[in-house]
Design a protein around this motif. Structure first.
Motif, PDB file in Angstrom:
ATOM      1  N   LEU A   8       0.828  -1.202   0.000  1.00 64.52           N
ATOM      2  CA  LEU A   8       0.000   0.000   0.000  1.00 64.52           C
ATOM      3  C   LEU A   8       0.857   1.244   0.000  1.00 64.52           C
ATOM      4  CD1 LEU A   8      -3.060  -0.287   2.354  1.00 64.52           C
ATOM      5  CD2 LEU A   8      -2.959  -0.362  -0.109  1.00 64.52           C
TER       6      LEU A   8
ATOM      7  N   LEU B  11       4.664  -0.889   3.812  1.00 68.55           N
ATOM      8  CA  LEU B  11       3.376  -1.126   4.456  1.00 68.55           C
ATOM      9  C   LEU B  11       2.540  -1.960   3.510  1.00 68.55           C
ATOM     10  CD1 LEU B  11       2.226  -0.124   7.111  1.00 68.55           C
ATOM     11  CD2 LEU B  11       1.017   1.597   5.833  1.00 68.55           C
TER      12      LEU B  11
ATOM     13  N   LEU C 159      -2.960  -3.706   9.671  1.00 66.68           N
ATOM     14  CA  LEU C 159      -3.397  -2.722   8.688  1.00 66.68           C
ATOM     15  C   LEU C 159      -4.500  -3.303   7.811  1.00 66.68           C
ATOM     16  CD1 LEU C 159      -2.708   0.119   7.415  1.00 66.68           C
ATOM     17  CD2 LEU C 159      -1.690  -1.239   5.618  1.00 66.68           C
TER      18      LEU C 159
ATOM     19  N   LEU D  58      -7.686  -3.414   9.668  1.00 65.40           N
ATOM     20  CA  LEU D  58      -8.288  -2.079   9.713  1.00 65.40           C
ATOM     21  C   LEU D  58      -8.960  -1.735   8.392  1.00 65.40           C
ATOM     22  CD1 LEU D  58      -8.487   0.844  10.985  1.00 65.40           C
ATOM     23  CD2 LEU D  58      -6.386   1.292   9.765  1.00 65.40           C
ATOM     24  N   PHE D  59      -8.234  -2.037   7.320  1.00 63.51           N
ATOM     25  CA  PHE D  59      -8.681  -1.752   5.963  1.00 63.51           C
ATOM     26  C   PHE D  59     -10.073  -2.334   5.730  1.00 63.51           C
ATOM     27  CE2 PHE D  59      -8.410  -2.137   1.346  1.00 63.51           C
ATOM     28  CZ  PHE D  59      -7.721  -0.994   1.009  1.00 63.51           C
TER      29      PHE D  59
ATOM     30  N   GLU E  28     -13.003  -1.065   8.277  1.00 66.66           N
ATOM     31  CA  GLU E  28     -13.675   0.186   7.922  1.00 66.66           C
ATOM     32  C   GLU E  28     -14.605  -0.024   6.731  1.00 66.66           C
ATOM     33  OE1 GLU E  28     -13.284   3.293   9.351  1.00 66.66           O
ATOM     34  OE2 GLU E  28     -11.170   3.695   9.749  1.00 66.66           O
ATOM     35  N   MET E  29     -14.158  -0.861   5.793  1.00 71.49           N
ATOM     36  CA  MET E  29     -15.020  -1.117   4.632  1.00 71.49           C
ATOM     37  C   MET E  29     -16.306  -1.799   5.046  1.00 71.49           C
ATOM     38  SD  MET E  29     -12.270  -2.256   1.809  1.00 71.49           S
ATOM     39  CE  MET E  29     -13.372  -2.778   0.529  1.00 71.49           C
TER      40      MET E  29
ATOM     41  N   LEU F 201     -19.001   0.616   5.772  1.00 65.10           N
ATOM     42  CA  LEU F 201     -19.615   1.218   4.593  1.00 65.10           C
ATOM     43  C   LEU F 201     -20.522   0.251   3.865  1.00 65.10           C
ATOM     44  CD1 LEU F 201     -16.509   3.118   3.328  1.00 65.10           C
ATOM     45  CD2 LEU F 201     -18.489   4.026   4.513  1.00 65.10           C
TER      46      LEU F 201
ATOM     47  N   LEU G   2     -12.308   5.362  13.759  1.00 68.41           N
ATOM     48  CA  LEU G   2     -11.267   6.387  13.933  1.00 68.41           C
ATOM     49  C   LEU G   2     -10.326   6.017  15.077  1.00 68.41           C
ATOM     50  CD1 LEU G   2     -13.038   9.809  13.407  1.00 68.41           C
ATOM     51  CD2 LEU G   2     -11.047   8.924  12.214  1.00 68.41           C
TER      52      LEU G   2
ATOM     53  N   PHE H 121      -8.164   3.277  13.983  1.00 68.14           N
ATOM     54  CA  PHE H 121      -7.184   3.812  13.040  1.00 68.14           C
ATOM     55  C   PHE H 121      -6.027   4.466  13.794  1.00 68.14           C
ATOM     56  CE2 PHE H 121      -6.600   7.079   9.409  1.00 68.14           C
ATOM     57  CZ  PHE H 121      -5.583   6.318   8.880  1.00 68.14           C
TER      58      PHE H 121
ATOM     59  N   VAL I  56      -2.149   3.286  13.745  1.00 68.00           N
ATOM     60  CA  VAL I  56      -1.055   4.158  13.310  1.00 68.00           C
ATOM     61  C   VAL I  56      -0.011   4.294  14.421  1.00 68.00           C
ATOM     62  CG1 VAL I  56      -0.494   6.522  12.694  1.00 68.00           C
ATOM     63  CG2 VAL I  56      -2.464   5.433  11.688  1.00 68.00           C
TER      64      VAL I  56
ATOM     65  N   PRO J 105     -10.832   3.535   3.850  1.00 69.99           N
ATOM     66  CA  PRO J 105     -10.286   2.627   2.842  1.00 69.99           C
ATOM     67  C   PRO J 105     -11.400   2.046   1.995  1.00 69.99           C
ATOM     68  CG  PRO J 105     -10.394   1.535   4.970  1.00 69.99           C
ATOM     69  CD  PRO J 105     -10.825   2.952   5.194  1.00 69.99           C
TER      70      PRO J 105
ATOM     71  N   PHE K 137      -7.467   7.686   2.207  1.00 68.40           N
ATOM     72  CA  PHE K 137      -7.069   6.850   3.335  1.00 68.40           C
ATOM     73  C   PHE K 137      -5.551   6.813   3.469  1.00 68.40           C
ATOM     74  CE2 PHE K 137      -5.733   2.531   4.654  1.00 68.40           C
ATOM     75  CZ  PHE K 137      -6.173   2.564   5.966  1.00 68.40           C
ATOM     76  N   ILE K 138      -4.894   6.605   2.334  1.00 71.62           N
ATOM     77  CA  ILE K 138      -3.435   6.546   2.360  1.00 71.62           C
ATOM     78  C   ILE K 138      -2.867   7.870   2.874  1.00 71.62           C
ATOM     79  CG2 ILE K 138      -1.387   6.256   0.928  1.00 71.62           C
ATOM     80  CD1 ILE K 138      -2.871   3.730   1.069  1.00 71.62           C
TER      81      ILE K 138
ATOM     82  N   TYR L 158      -3.435   8.233   6.515  1.00 71.04           N
ATOM     83  CA  TYR L 158      -2.516   7.360   7.242  1.00 71.04           C
ATOM     84  C   TYR L 158      -1.159   8.042   7.387  1.00 71.04           C
ATOM     85  CZ  TYR L 158       0.292   3.417   8.593  1.00 71.04           C
ATOM     86  OH  TYR L 158       1.157   2.599   9.277  1.00 71.04           O
TER      87      TYR L 158
ATOM     88  N   PHE M 246      -4.573   1.988  -3.791  1.00 74.35           N
ATOM     89  CA  PHE M 246      -3.853   0.732  -3.989  1.00 74.35           C
ATOM     90  C   PHE M 246      -2.496   0.905  -4.653  1.00 74.35           C
ATOM     91  CE2 PHE M 246      -8.295  -0.586  -3.778  1.00 74.35           C
ATOM     92  CZ  PHE M 246      -8.204  -1.593  -2.832  1.00 74.35           C
TER      93      PHE M 246
ATOM     94  N   PRO N 276       2.636   3.370  -4.069  1.00 79.42           N
ATOM     95  CA  PRO N 276       4.075   3.390  -4.342  1.00 79.42           C
ATOM     96  C   PRO N 276       4.435   4.047  -5.674  1.00 79.42           C
ATOM     97  CG  PRO N 276       3.451   1.287  -3.443  1.00 79.42           C
ATOM     98  CD  PRO N 276       2.175   2.032  -3.689  1.00 79.42           C
TER      99      PRO N 276
END
Lengths: 252, 107, 499, 491
Positions: free
Chosen positions: C67, C71, C133, C136-137, C140-141, C144, C174, C177, C181, D399, D404-405, D408, D478, D481
């Motif tokens: 990502l 990370l 991570l 978390l990703f 959160e989804m 939604l 939050l 998150f 972090v 995300p 989001f990135i 972060y 996504f 990088p």
């Protein structure tokens, strides 16, 4: 009675409020001027500037006037963009849609029209001189363009339909002509192996003069168009003009 | 430090800038605002011109070129501002942006 | 090997792709939508089966996607994730079948099933998350993708419930998150591995770890409906029954509980957590939630609300098992993840049936339902008895191991809590059963659809609860066999702790 | 000859030469300005892409215009940040161009007052292409006076685009925008004058190499900062932005919010970083405080708006704050801070433009944009509603999305540098963002069925271009990088 009194006191309070605000802004402006003066007057680093570099390269620039060399050779890119600013101004002024019919034909003043008849050729002449002088002394495309523009303004004053009676599209082409030429010179230099806007030493003088002529023409035209204040209506538009822009389907 | 004309011109330019700024802030009328902006512009140009005279004999042409370019840019800006002010005036039949607010407040 | 990497992606895609196609389908394409749904669900089950066999044979499955520099998004199948994935994919199949019938004539089905598939995809992502991570990703989804399901009815009440749901879950997200972090900042990317990797930091950064822990637990605790973060759950009951079933048994609440397991066992590790004194507060929180949920469940007359508070109470068994910190108790907690899922989904299916077929929503009007809907009520009874924790049902197994673990850890008072909770469970379930089977019908059903015949209502509404009820019976009865969830959980725990 | 035109370094000029050329063409072909407009938009996007590719292959590009080296001449400098911004403009700009093609066609077809729409389209293309070229010129410029001219070009064409809609509210907003803009430019120009006085050069790199503290330099920095802040609409200079952005035509709103504010911010960032040794913590803290105020204030304002476009416009006010709270975090090295803030900028650009485009489509379809009455949009415009929601997703920083990135990276830096008040600010800001986004999205995606909305009047390309842009914002979650590698090419 009391009501009136209250209104009066309210008004005076308002006035006091305003005066306080203006006092505050006055103080801030005074502070700003003090700061500016301080920054201007305190001796800082005092570099030589670019004068000597300009002089050193003058021989290669193709012109004798330093300002012209800067404008049309060393920093010609700025000048190119500046011409686009003018073009942009024309485009915006034309894009503003009139909300009421174009103003009436003014009464033509005999003094004015005879003066114009006398002045315009003279102005064109002066413009030409300024152009020619630009390569060696003060003068150049913008000064000439300004004079030409003034001539255009005079012409518009005597006949407000002047711009609209010009052949369709000619005006637009005229304004764009200088820009096209400028861009063509710039890109042509790349095509010939140089950098963007790089002139060969042998042809520099000629290119710069040509640029000045075309630019002066476009600038003069743009300035005159600015004075016109709105898009010259085309024959097909005459009937449509005058509609206030409050139609449905607009974003409120 | 001797007071040379350069300093006077420079200070005048800066002062004009501030005066124009004051006008821009305090005058509600659009036309005056545009004039105020033009005063600011003149101030800036005057200031720029003086920079070129820093070293006596050799006059730096670059600030001059900057001013010439700047003039054209400001002419364009002024033209657009005036044309726009005309439209605003025609639409609201008023000459400043403030009046509309106060009028609606009065009611 | 290549296929191993692709397998995880295929498992994700098997619900994602049908979901996306369903979104674009017109409302009238009922047949295509149904077959896509079923195709996706069955494909996923097959793929999960392949994965489990692979894990059993010692293959490892992992997918990485960077990502940010350093990370990574990691999908990895370890035994624990396999447990959750299996649960989700099986229950998804049944819920899908159920939902197809349940929503037969309602509007916006394409939307519903699209988000439904998305929601399952995300849940699978949570299950397969290989590091914090990634967790978390997807976590959160999940918020939604479930929100549209909660507000699916579009009524003012549903919208208000959706708003509450969002406020809770987004705030939780939050906090989570922030915790993630912060933790990344301390130790770099945090992979999930048994025992955690924070032990070296206890000395130097004890306080920070302490605070991060509470951020993380608060984040997942919202979804796990730990008191006092449970407020959204009862209100979310306005959603259609399949959604409630999914939310409670498979996706949201389970994701929260699963998160607690991951954070305590795989991020901090039991030893570190114990050393920092983090387990006891969690235990207290879990006990409070268990009792609180049960007491509130008693006070509800609306069947779905009673079930919702029952969920609040039951899911905390999982947290309780983890917080006791003894391998036996952990087994009890983990296996309850599966058991509670099976039982609760049965209960919600049945509640949906009763509401759909008879228009009955309140417990006080359920008298005599058993005679009208015998199959449904039979399933309901099985699941309810399991919830109470009577042997030999699944719920008993969980509680048995929790009790054993508590004793072994010297926390005998928890036995009292368990017993009290069981009594409360009995107190809020038995009257329903009694009324349904033994009391006479008092009034006309408000909205009887009139379906009779061999099956009391649409077969797709009846069969899923029966199957899940039977499974929940079987996992209790056959807890000692090699194929039971308990055996799998034992495998997980012994691999990590050497039982 | 073609080969010479496509030499390595030459790629630096095409991203602004092509749109300038296109502006002239579309101005002259007034019967069908759409055709040259779209072609040039496509070519510009291509050339920007190639420029990015060249940057990765060959490193930072320099180009001396006119063959004169600085400080005498003007040079272009295509380093990572500049090219990334050019690329951002290209991607967003292409989508907006495609949208505009359909937008004007739909309007011309829909309303009886078609003449006005034809004229609007006729002037939209030259103004927009000029703006595009000016933005690219701005990003690539290495000369402070040249930056002034590009800034003016950007400002004037933005004003022209703002008032294009012709309705009274936009005229007043445009007038205010113009005055603020000119004021900002003048302040900037005066600053340039002071810098030239102090360093005798207009080349930014030369100036920054010779940097030392003196009153003129401090004054220059202050003037330049204030000028650029005015143009970037950072709180409390934001007053002109919402009416201007919300009352413009749909593609124009997207251009203004997505791209134009980034132009002046980009300059601010370059100046500020270059002068960082002179500024110190105090200045950074001031910037962050203003940014924080913008985030909170903008979010509250956005939440209380009744109109969708106003909501999105106030959201821009709030999001601009994030572009400025980065400055205290530059203490531990500009590299990571630049990564975070540029990533934020590009994802915001795509997301915000997508949202404005979607809002414009909704407006065109419904004839209004009152948030309260938007139920049922989902059935009529499923793709647009989805695009709006996806854009909102990225703004909220959930995300998977570029937002989001970026969030972060922000949080990570704030935590690692123990700036807890920034952490708090970001967390609260995210919560508030979610609040106002969901306020709009819950109505747009409301499952309520509304009957009798009539036929869909918008062109499909309007819906799809907004969705594509929103998907780019998601995709940025996504592929981080890649842009970061591009950004890292400096030197």
């Amino acid at each position: 009675m009391r009501c009136v009194k209250m209104k009066g006191s309210e008004a005076s309070g308002k006035r006091r409020h305003i005066s306080l605000l203006s006092l505050l802004s006055l103080v801030m402006l005074a502070g700003l001027s003090a700061a500016l003066a301080w920054a201007f007057l305190t001796p800082g680093p005092d570099p030589l500037g670019l004068a000597h570099r300009v002089d050193a390269a003058l021989a290669e620039s193709g012109v004798e006037s330093r300002v012209t060399a800067v404008l049309l050779n060393y920093r010609a890119y700025d000048t190119l963009l500046e011409c686009f600013v003018l073009f942009l101004g024309v485009a915006i002024v034309w894009s503003l849609q009139p909300s009421r019919p174009v103003r009436q034909e003014p009464r033509v003043d005999p003094v004015l029209s005879s003066l114009v008849r006398l002045l315009v050729p003279l102005m064109v002449l002066v413009g030409g001189y300024l152009l020619w002088a630009g390569s060696s002394q003060a003068g150049g495309a913008f000064q000439a363009g300004a004079i030409l523009g003034a001539a255009g303004v005079l012409l518009i004053l005597t006949s407000s339909r002047l711009l609209s009676t010009m052949p369709k599209g000619l005006l637009a082409w005229g304004i764009c002509l200088g820009l096209f030429f400028f861009l063509a010179v710039a890109v042509g230099a790349v095509a010939l192996g140089g950098n963007f806007l790089e002139y060969r030493r042998s042809s520099a003088t000629m290119i710069i003069i040509a640029l000045e002529v075309v630019a002066a023409f476009s600038i003069g035209l743009s300035l005159a168009v600015f004075f016109g204040g709105s898009r010259p209506e085309e024959p097909s538009e005459r009937t449509a003009a005058g509609r206030p822009p409050h139609g449905e389907g607009e974003e409120p | 430090m001797s007071v040379s004309p350069t300093f006077v011109y420079g200070l005048t330019g800066l002062f004009l800038f501030v005066v124009g700024l004051g006008g821009l802030i305090s005058c509600p009328q659009l036309l005056r605002k545009i004039l105020a902006v033009n005063i600011m512009v003149s101030g800036v140009f005057l200031f720029l011109v003086t920079i070129g005279y820093g070293h006596g004999v050799i006059i730096d042409p670059v600030p001059h070129a900057m001013v010439l370019t700047g003039i054209v840019v400001s002419v364009s800006g002024t033209a657009v501002a005036l044309a726009l002010a005309c439209r605003v005036h025609e639409t609201f039949n008023m000459s400043d942006l403030l009046k509309r607010r106060t009028r609606s407040n009065d009611r | 090997m290549i296929w191993q990497n692709w397998l995880l992606i295929m498992i994700m895609l098997s619900s994602l792709v049908p979901g996306l196609i369903i979104f674009s389908l017109g409302e009238s394409r009922h047949g295509l939508r149904t077959s896509l749904n079923l195709f996706g669900a069955i494909t996923k089950m097959v793929l999960v089966l392949v994965m489990i066999l692979g894990i059993h044979q010692g293959h490892s499955f992992a997918v990485h996607l960077a990502l940010l520099p350093g990370l990574e998004l990691v999908l990895r199948a370890d035994p624990l994730s396999a447990l959750f994935v299996t649960l989700s994919s099986i229950l998804w199949l049944f819920t899908t079948i159920y939902a197809i019938a349940y929503l037969e004539d309602s509007p916006n089905r394409s939307h519903f099933f699209g988000y439904f598939s998305l929601c399952v995809t995300v849940t699978i992502g949570i299950a397969l998350a290989g590091n914090l991570l990634t967790f978390l990703f997807f976590f959160e989804m999940l918020t939604l993708s479930t929100y549209p399901l909660v507000v699916h009815r579009g009524t003012a009440e549903a919208m208000a419930a959706g708003r509450v749901y969002l406020i809770y879950t987004l705030s939780g997200g939050l906090l989570l998150f922030l915790g993630v972090v912060w933790l990344h900042n301390l130790v770099g990317p945090v992979d999930f591995c048994m025992g955690g990797q924070l032990a070296p930091l206890v000395e130097s950064h004890g306080k920070t770890l302490f605070m991060i822990y509470y951020l993380l637990i608060a984040g997942v605790g919202v979804k796990a409906a730990l008191v006092p973060l449970h407020g959204w759950l009862p209100r979310a009951m306005v959603a259609p029954a399949p959604v409630s079933a999914l939310l409670h048994a498979v996706a949201v609440v389970k994701a929260g509980a699963f998160g607690i397991i991951r954070i305590v066992l795989d991020v901090y590790g039991l030893d570190t957590a114990g050393e920092l004194g983090l387990l006891f507060p969690l235990m207290l929180l879990a006990t409070v939630t268990i009792i609180y949920g049960s007491i509130y469940a008693l006070r509800q007359d609306n069947l779905k609300h009673r079930l919702a508070f029952s969920t609040v109470s039951q899911v905390s068994y999982i947290a309780l098992g983890i917080s006791i910190g003894n391998p036996l108790a952990i087994m009890g907690g983990m296996v309850h993840l599966v058991h509670q899922g099976l039982m609760k989904i049965t209960l919600f299916f049945c509640a949906g049936n009763i509401a759909e077929t008879l228009g009955v929503h309140d417990i006080s009007r359920m008298n005599g339902v058993g005679r009208r809907l015998p199959l449904t009520m039979a399933a309901f009874t099985l699941a309810a008895i399991g919830m109470i924790g009577l042997p030999p049902m699944a719920g008993f197994v969980s509680k048995w191991y929790l009790g054993l673990g508590a004793l072994a850890q010297g926390q005998g008072w928890l036995i009292g809590i368990l017993v009290l909770s069981s009594l409360l469970n009995a107190a809020y379930f038995l009257p329903i059963l009694y009324g349904a089977w033994f009391k006479e019908q008092e009034a006309e059903w408000p909205d009887d659809s009139g379906m009779t015949g061999p099956l009391e209502c649409h077969w797709m509404l009846v069969v899923p609860p029966i199957i899940t009820a039977v499974i929940s019976l079987l996992v209790g009865l056959l807890a000692n066999s090699n194929l039971s969830p308990l055996a799998w959980v034992r495998f997980i725990v012994s691999a990590g702790y050497g039982l | 000859m073609m080969g010479l035109l496509l030499k390595n370094d030459c790629w630096l000029i095409w991203p602004f030469v092509l749109p300038l050329f296109g502006a002239l063409l579309s101005f002259l072909f007034k019967q069908r300005p759409r055709l040259p407009g779209l072609i040039v938009a496509l070519l510009t996007t291509l050339s920007s892409g190639v420029l990015a590719w060249k940057l990765v292959r060959h490193g930072v590009g320099r180009y001396d215009l006119g063959g004169w080296q600085p400080p005498l001449g003007i040079s272009l400098r295509g380093d990572g940040p500049a090219v990334l911004m050019v690329l951002m403009t290209a991607v967003t700009g292409l989508a907006i161009s495609i949208y505009a093609g359909g937008y004007f066609r739909s309007r011309i077809a829909k309303v009886e007052d078609e003449r006005r729409h034809i004229i609007q389209e006729r002037f939209f293309w030259p103004l927009w292409l000029l703006l595009w070229g000016a933005l690219n010129g701005l990003f690539l410029s290495a000369d402070i006076f040249n930056m002034y001219i590009t800034l003016e070009l950007v400002a004037l064409s933005s004003v022209g685009l703002t008032v294009l809609s012709g309705k009274p509210a936009s005229q007043v907003a445009g007038m205010r925008y113009l005055l603020v803009s000119i004021l900002g430019s003048l302040s900037f120009l005066l600053g340039v004058g002071f810098l030239y006085k102090a360093f005798g050069s207009l080349d930014l790199a030369t100036i920054q190499a010779a940097l030392s503290f003196s009153p003129p330099v401090a004054m220059a920095m202050a003037l330049i900062s204030v000028g650029l802040l005015l143009k970037s609409a950072l709180f409390p200079f934001h007053f002109w932005l919402p009416p201007a952005h919300a009352n413009a035509l749909a593609p124009v709103s997207a251009i203004l919010s997505g791209l134009v504010v980034k132009g002046s911010w980009y300059l601010f960032f370059r100046f500020w970083l270059g002068f960082l040794p002179l500024i110190g913590d105090g200045g950074n803290a001031v910037m962050a405080a203003l940014g924080g105020a913008a985030i909170i204030w903008g979010a509250f304002q956005a939440f209380s708006q009744q109109r969708l476009k106003m909501l999105v416009a106030y959201s821009t006010v709030a999001q601009i704050g994030y572009l400025f709270i980065i400055f205290p975090l530059t203490g531990a090295g500009a590299g990571p801070a630049a990564s975070a803030v540029f990533y934020f900028a590009i994802s915001h650009s795509c997301a915000k433009a997508a949202m404005f485009l979607a809002a414009g489509t909704i407006f065109l379809q419904m004839g209004h944009d009152r948030i309260r009455d938007l139920a049922g949009v989902r059935q009529l415009l499923p793709i647009t509603s989805f695009a709006f929601a996806l854009g909102g997703l990225s703004l909220m920083g959930l995300p998977p999305s570029g937002g989001f990135i970026a969030k972060y990276m922000y949080l990570s830096m704030a935590v690692s540098q123990d700036r807890w008040w920034l952490v708090l600010l970001i967390v609260i800001g995210s919560g508030l963002t979610a609040a106002y986004i969901f306020r709009a999205v819950s109505h747009i995606l409301s499952p309520k069925m509304v009957h009798g909305q009539g036929q869909v009047v918008v062109a499909p390309c309007m819906e799809w271009s907004a969705l594509a842009l929103a998907l780019v914002a998601i995709l940025l979650g996504f592929i981080a990088p890649l842009p970061l590698a591009l950004l890292g090419v400096t030197g």
